[in-house]
Design a protein around this motif. Structure first.
Motif, PDB file in Angstrom:
ATOM      1  N   ASP A 126       0.848  -1.195   0.000  1.00 33.40           N
ATOM      2  CA  ASP A 126       0.000   0.000   0.000  1.00 33.40           C
ATOM      3  C   ASP A 126       0.887   1.250   0.000  1.00 33.40           C
ATOM      4  N   TRP A 127       0.917   1.932  -1.137  1.00 31.33           N
ATOM      5  CA  TRP A 127       1.739   3.129  -1.310  1.00 31.33           C
ATOM      6  C   TRP A 127       0.921   4.415  -1.173  1.00 31.33           C
ATOM      7  N   THR A 128      -0.277   4.332  -0.617  1.00 30.79           N
ATOM      8  CA  THR A 128      -1.174   5.482  -0.563  1.00 30.79           C
ATOM      9  C   THR A 128      -0.551   6.681   0.147  1.00 30.79           C
ATOM     10  N   GLU A 129      -0.077   6.498   1.360  1.00 29.84           N
ATOM     11  CA  GLU A 129       0.438   7.632   2.136  1.00 29.84           C
ATOM     12  C   GLU A 129       1.704   8.212   1.515  1.00 29.84           C
ATOM     13  N   VAL A 130       2.603   7.350   1.028  1.00 28.51           N
ATOM     14  CA  VAL A 130       3.819   7.829   0.358  1.00 28.51           C
ATOM     15  C   VAL A 130       3.435   8.659  -0.855  1.00 28.51           C
ATOM     16  N   THR A 131       2.495   8.167  -1.629  1.00 29.33           N
ATOM     17  CA  THR A 131       2.076   8.847  -2.855  1.00 29.33           C
ATOM     18  C   THR A 131       1.436  10.196  -2.550  1.00 29.33           C
ATOM     19  N   LYS A 132       0.535  10.238  -1.590  1.00 30.17           N
ATOM     20  CA  LYS A 132      -0.118  11.496  -1.234  1.00 30.17           C
ATOM     21  C   LYS A 132       0.899  12.520  -0.717  1.00 30.17           C
ATOM     22  N   LYS A 133       1.859  12.067   0.082  1.00 31.50           N
ATOM     23  CA  LYS A 133       2.888  12.976   0.585  1.00 31.50           C
ATOM     24  C   LYS A 133       3.755  13.503  -0.551  1.00 31.50           C
ATOM     25  N   GLN A 134       4.119  12.635  -1.488  1.00 29.62           N
ATOM     26  CA  GLN A 134       4.917  13.083  -2.628  1.00 29.62           C
ATOM     27  C   GLN A 134       4.173  14.148  -3.423  1.00 29.62           C
ATOM     28  N   LEU A 135       2.928  13.899  -3.732  1.00 26.35           N
ATOM     29  CA  LEU A 135       2.150  14.872  -4.505  1.00 26.35           C
ATOM     30  C   LEU A 135       2.089  16.214  -3.787  1.00 26.35           C
ATOM     31  N   LYS A 136       1.923  16.183  -2.480  1.00 22.05           N
ATOM     32  CA  LYS A 136       1.904  17.422  -1.698  1.00 22.05           C
ATOM     33  C   LYS A 136       3.276  18.096  -1.747  1.00 22.05           C
ATOM     34  N   ASP A 137       4.327  17.336  -1.466  1.00 23.22           N
ATOM     35  CA  ASP A 137       5.690  17.889  -1.446  1.00 23.22           C
ATOM     36  C   ASP A 137       6.106  18.442  -2.805  1.00 23.22           C
TER      37      ASP A 137
END
Length: 102
Positions: free
Chosen positions: A61-72
């Motif tokens: 599950d890469w959900t949190e990593v992905t959301k953080k990357q998009l924000k960053d």
């Protein structure tokens, strides 16, 4: 207009290009010019949905990593979806290759 945008090899790249080695998506590097293009579409009123196959094959599950990357990375969007199917070729009447994205 609703626009779905892939993440990997579209708005970011990876150090490891060997498809036989699982990717560590946390190490992805943004492609600023492509992010700017997507943000411009967002700013003109398009609904931007980032859709990725991250974890489809591995089950990670890469959900949190992905959301953080998009924000960053400053990616403006309306929604993030994982669960895109893994494929080698996508044929669709509305598809655009990232290489043609101008």
């Amino acid at each position: 207009m609703v626009i779905y945008i892939d993440i990997d090899e579209t708005i970011c790249t990876h150090k490891n290009e060997d498809p036989s080695v699982p990717r560590d998506y946390a190490d992805a590097m943004p492609i600023p010019e492509n992010i700017a293009k997507a943000n411009q579409m967002f700013d003109t009123g398009a609904t931007i949905v980032y859709w990725t196959a991250r974890g489809t094959v591995t089950g990670i599950d890469w959900t949190e990593v992905t959301k953080k990357q998009l924000k960053d990375w400053g990616c403006r969007h309306h929604e993030v979806k994982l669960g895109k199917p893994y494929y080698d070729v996508f044929i669709d009447d509305k598809a655009m290759n990232v290489k043609d994205w101008k």
